[in-house]
Design a protein around this motif. Sequence first.
Motif, mmCIF file in Angstrom:
data_model
loop_
_atom_site.group_PDB
_atom_site.id
_atom_site.type_symbol
_atom_site.label_atom_id
_atom_site.label_comp_id
_atom_site.label_asym_id
_atom_site.label_seq_id
_atom_site.Cartn_x
_atom_site.Cartn_y
_atom_site.Cartn_z
ATOM 1 N N PRO A 90 10.085 -45.235 -13.304
ATOM 2 C CA PRO A 90 11.236 -44.820 -12.486
ATOM 3 C C PRO A 90 11.691 -43.358 -12.603
ATOM 4 C CG PRO A 90 11.586 -47.029 -13.307
ATOM 5 C CD PRO A 90 10.332 -46.522 -13.982
ATOM 6 N N PRO A 91 11.663 -42.739 -13.788
ATOM 7 C CA PRO A 91 12.156 -41.356 -13.800
ATOM 8 C C PRO A 91 11.230 -40.368 -13.104
ATOM 9 C CG PRO A 91 11.688 -42.133 -16.060
ATOM 10 C CD PRO A 91 11.312 -43.232 -15.127
ATOM 11 N N PHE A 92 9.991 -40.756 -12.867
ATOM 12 C CA PHE A 92 8.958 -39.830 -12.367
ATOM 13 C C PHE A 92 9.134 -39.429 -10.894
ATOM 14 C CE2 PHE A 92 4.365 -39.446 -10.935
ATOM 15 C CZ PHE A 92 4.079 -38.247 -11.564
ATOM 16 N N PRO A 93 9.251 -40.406 -9.959
ATOM 17 C CA PRO A 93 9.274 -40.008 -8.535
ATOM 18 C C PRO A 93 10.365 -39.006 -8.140
ATOM 19 C CG PRO A 93 8.859 -42.354 -8.750
ATOM 20 C CD PRO A 93 9.238 -41.868 -10.120
ATOM 21 N N PRO A 94 11.630 -39.169 -8.595
ATOM 22 C CA PRO A 94 12.643 -38.230 -8.091
ATOM 23 C C PRO A 94 12.527 -36.815 -8.641
ATOM 24 C CG PRO A 94 13.650 -39.817 -9.617
ATOM 25 C CD PRO A 94 12.232 -40.249 -9.404
ATOM 26 N N VAL A 95 11.653 -36.592 -9.602
ATOM 27 C CA VAL A 95 11.461 -35.228 -10.108
ATOM 28 C C VAL A 95 10.910 -34.330 -8.996
ATOM 29 C CG1 VAL A 95 10.196 -33.801 -11.762
ATOM 30 C CG2 VAL A 95 11.097 -36.027 -12.477
ATOM 31 N N PHE A 96 9.960 -34.860 -8.245
ATOM 32 C CA PHE A 96 9.303 -34.059 -7.202
ATOM 33 C C PHE A 96 10.319 -33.528 -6.179
ATOM 34 C CE2 PHE A 96 4.671 -35.147 -7.824
ATOM 35 C CZ PHE A 96 4.822 -36.057 -8.844
ATOM 36 N N PRO A 97 11.139 -34.404 -5.554
ATOM 37 C CA PRO A 97 12.075 -33.893 -4.552
ATOM 38 C C PRO A 97 13.216 -33.080 -5.145
ATOM 39 C CG PRO A 97 12.374 -36.266 -4.867
ATOM 40 C CD PRO A 97 11.135 -35.877 -5.618
ATOM 41 N N ALA A 98 13.669 -33.417 -6.366
ATOM 42 C CA ALA A 98 14.736 -32.601 -6.957
ATOM 43 C C ALA A 98 14.219 -31.173 -7.123
ATOM 44 C CB ALA A 98 15.173 -33.190 -8.301
ATOM 45 N N LEU A 99 12.963 -31.066 -7.511
ATOM 46 C CA LEU A 99 12.349 -29.737 -7.650
ATOM 47 C C LEU A 99 12.187 -29.074 -6.285
ATOM 48 C CD1 LEU A 99 10.944 -27.528 -9.264
ATOM 49 C CD2 LEU A 99 8.857 -28.920 -9.257
ATOM 50 N N ALA A 100 11.718 -29.841 -5.304
ATOM 51 C CA ALA A 100 11.534 -29.285 -3.959
ATOM 52 C C ALA A 100 12.861 -28.762 -3.405
ATOM 53 C CB ALA A 100 10.956 -30.350 -3.029
ATOM 54 N N ASN A 101 13.926 -29.523 -3.631
ATOM 55 C CA ASN A 101 15.230 -29.128 -3.102
ATOM 56 C C ASN A 101 15.780 -27.904 -3.818
ATOM 57 O OD1 ASN A 101 15.001 -31.283 -1.345
ATOM 58 N ND2 ASN A 101 16.180 -32.686 -2.649
ATOM 59 N N ALA A 102 15.485 -27.790 -5.114
ATOM 60 C CA ALA A 102 15.903 -26.600 -5.854
ATOM 61 C C ALA A 102 15.084 -25.382 -5.415
ATOM 62 C CB ALA A 102 15.749 -26.833 -7.353
#
Lengths: 151, 757
Positions: B724-736
């Motif tokens: 679970p912690p893995f998938p939202p890392v990608f978009p949080a990074l993309a949005n930053a």
Amino acid sequence: MPTYTVTINRQQRNIEADADTPLLWVLRDELQLVGTKFGCGIAQCGACTVHVNGSAVRSCSFPISAIGESKVTTIEGLSENGDHPVQQAWLEHDVAQCGYCQAGQIMSAAALLAQNANPDDAAINNAMSGNICRCGTYGRIKSAIKTAAKS
Amino acid sequence: MNSATGNLANKIKTSLGRRRFLQASAAAGGGLMINFSWGVAPTGAGDAAAGMVPDQPFELNAYLLIASSGEITAMVPNPEFGQNLITSMPMILAEELDADWQSITAKQANYDARAYERQFTGGSQSIRRAWQSLRMAGASARHMLIQAAAQQWQVPAGEIIAKNSTLTHTKSDKQSSYGAMAAAASQMPTPDEVSLKDKSSFELIGKSRHNQEGQKIVTGQPLFGIDYQAEGMKIAMIEHPPAFGQTVESANLDEIKKMPGIVDAFIFESISPEQQKNYFDTNAFPRLIAIVGEKTWQVMKAKKALKPQWKNLPSRTETMNVFGREVSVTTPGGLENTTDHRKKMDRALASKLDTLREDGDVKSAFDSAETVIERTYHAPYLAHNTLEPMNFFAQINGDGVHVAGPLQAPVFIQDTLASRLSIAKEKVHIEFTRMGGGFGRRAYSHYLVEAAVIAKQVKAPVKLIYSREDDMTMGIYRPSYTVRIKAALDKDKKLVAYQVKGVGLSEHCVHENRFPAGAVDNYLAEAKAIDSNITTGAFRAPRSNFMASAEQSFLDELAEAAGVDPIDFRLALLDRAKNNPVGDNNDYDPARYAGVLKLVREKSGWDAMPGTTHKGVAAYFCHNSYAAQVITVKQGEGEPKVDKVYSALDCGIVVNKDSAINMVEGAVIDGIGNALFGEMTFTDGVPDKKNFDRYRIIRINEIPDNIDVHFVENSIDPTGLGEPPFPPVFPALANALYQLLGERQYLQPYAKRHQAS
């Protein structure tokens, strides 16, 4: 097949191996010192890191014929009782996840601290960026090196 | 406070759904477990391993053995690949047993479907699914110890206190260690029902305990499959065709066989063409060249001297048993290219897809919308790159086979191996070693079958080892996906329609009942899988690992278009899903979803961050747990650099706190690495990257300065944490990154377009 006399973990060992055999496979196949890990075979991941005369060396790309009088230390010989400050710091910080890369990480870290007792972030990055951790334990590796430096 | 009954609640029938566990323990009860799985350390029972074996261990059930010395052995049924089950599972056992943690030694169990349930490492479910069994096993053993003491002391069981591995009866001033009572306890009948502790009285669960195998790891003990040794063991390697879509025709085998140290060289089928395939038998290269020799380096040299002939395969269709369902799988012929893949997916998106879910009237909503936004996101193939390359040991023993090594899914491969060797399933003995990483790759353990077939051919025990190049180029990649999302905002900037279309090779990644389904009146999910001969499979948080980045990047754009803070925008949608959900088949809990967003907002100081901070947020639900990430980035030398990460998780009860934090930190770093650098491409069927010189993995100098991990505290049974912690890392990074660079990220890997040229 040529014979080599090699000092590994303070012991002299006689080894029969082809001249181009990487030190890694001498350790793993001839001496059953399997703590040193095979990761990539081209010195890109650091899983096979050992000390040759105190310096961190990728044993997968170090032919046994180049060993000469050099003294080799592996993870099994880093400390008598598994209590080298770096090993202790690794336990204190519970660095490992899968643990496969950690012997190589520890050997790189121990070589760094032997040369630089108090490394800053840049020095740690420089010494450790050749070691891949696929689980992503790098933050704990950094913290453990700093703890080991204090002891 | 801690009396025999005072902290107990939840009386449960042990026989319900746990019959096998009880039968196994009853059958073995009282027996001295001399032949239990001791001394299975990969080099055999050496001195170190023997030293760990408690004297006279009595099996109270399949999970717990107590020696008269007081040493307790906690059997860990699920394979360990870094999630630290080797510590957290014993913690659950020890909690219910009220055992002294210092006396616990963890032991990896072997595969035993009679004694244990679901010995599968995957889907973030090891703790979730074993939670009740482990608690019950601990509580049953505790119960049996109390019963034995009651009988011996002739006092009521209810007056005996079990605590810290000691049984005490205050009134009669009687006391016994668990060890001293173990023999008698093993003669007690297994209870029909036991009481589990009230969660509020947990003393061990939720605390931090050091890794049970930490000392072995830092001293280089032989824990891993690749370290396995056996008398007379040969080393084997395989050679596979360079391109997907090819097979082996011939090779200079006679020449190879004459090379120093080489025992044999031959062509073989790991899975015979007529054999029924199971789900995890996906494999592009069932026909291989084997080279077997005495020493690894000699075999590696012989492998380099191979002069094989390959031939292209035609298109073929076969059936596969997918969890009991016969499914037809088509593997196209031809040599595929990444550029063609992109075109194929674009064409598929323009064609008719399968409708997975439709709410409201999407067409009308788009026709009458004030603002329509449509974006397309693309994901490359990813290689798992476990640091320990694929390997396995195999030895044929008469009419059976013993295999040992790293694998995630023994239940499936046992069938395949039995069928391939034409032996009884019960004659397949699978020993688990610690895995040097898995990430889904080791659920597809064709390498185990290869090792066994080679061992049978050469009539000797064999350890098969893949080179890094074999490992990286043999397939089972994270699929390549393309996702197109379209949304409509009304004149009040409210989200009124949402349409997601997903395609992929060889699967799509649309979960039609996940958020924002349920939060939008007009919703349409469509998808289609495209056949390919490049094999794909589970990769940490399958499908979610890309869907999260598409969806959560898109929501960020919508929030911006609506002029709303991205966290507020999501919370408003979750509020809608909670109070007035659309449809009745939404598979998430909006309150828990909102919970992680609120927690990450608080812990990151989101609202108080200076306007100059380039920050991104994302939240995602998968594998039964909720995760939110806030990431800040800054401009580094040539490439953007991740500065800080704040993680909030709701995975129910956390068993081993520090170990859970470690896992989240790792998922964050893994996510950043794969988002920035992860990519496998193909030219005429050949993987363009074969080793770590070209396949870029995140390194120590590229990690964030700080990763701050927080858990929602609740008393929900554990729901899983590996994925679970893995998938939202990608978009949080993309949005930053968007905040920093002013460009949205539609293509992974993100760093590719930002590298200084």
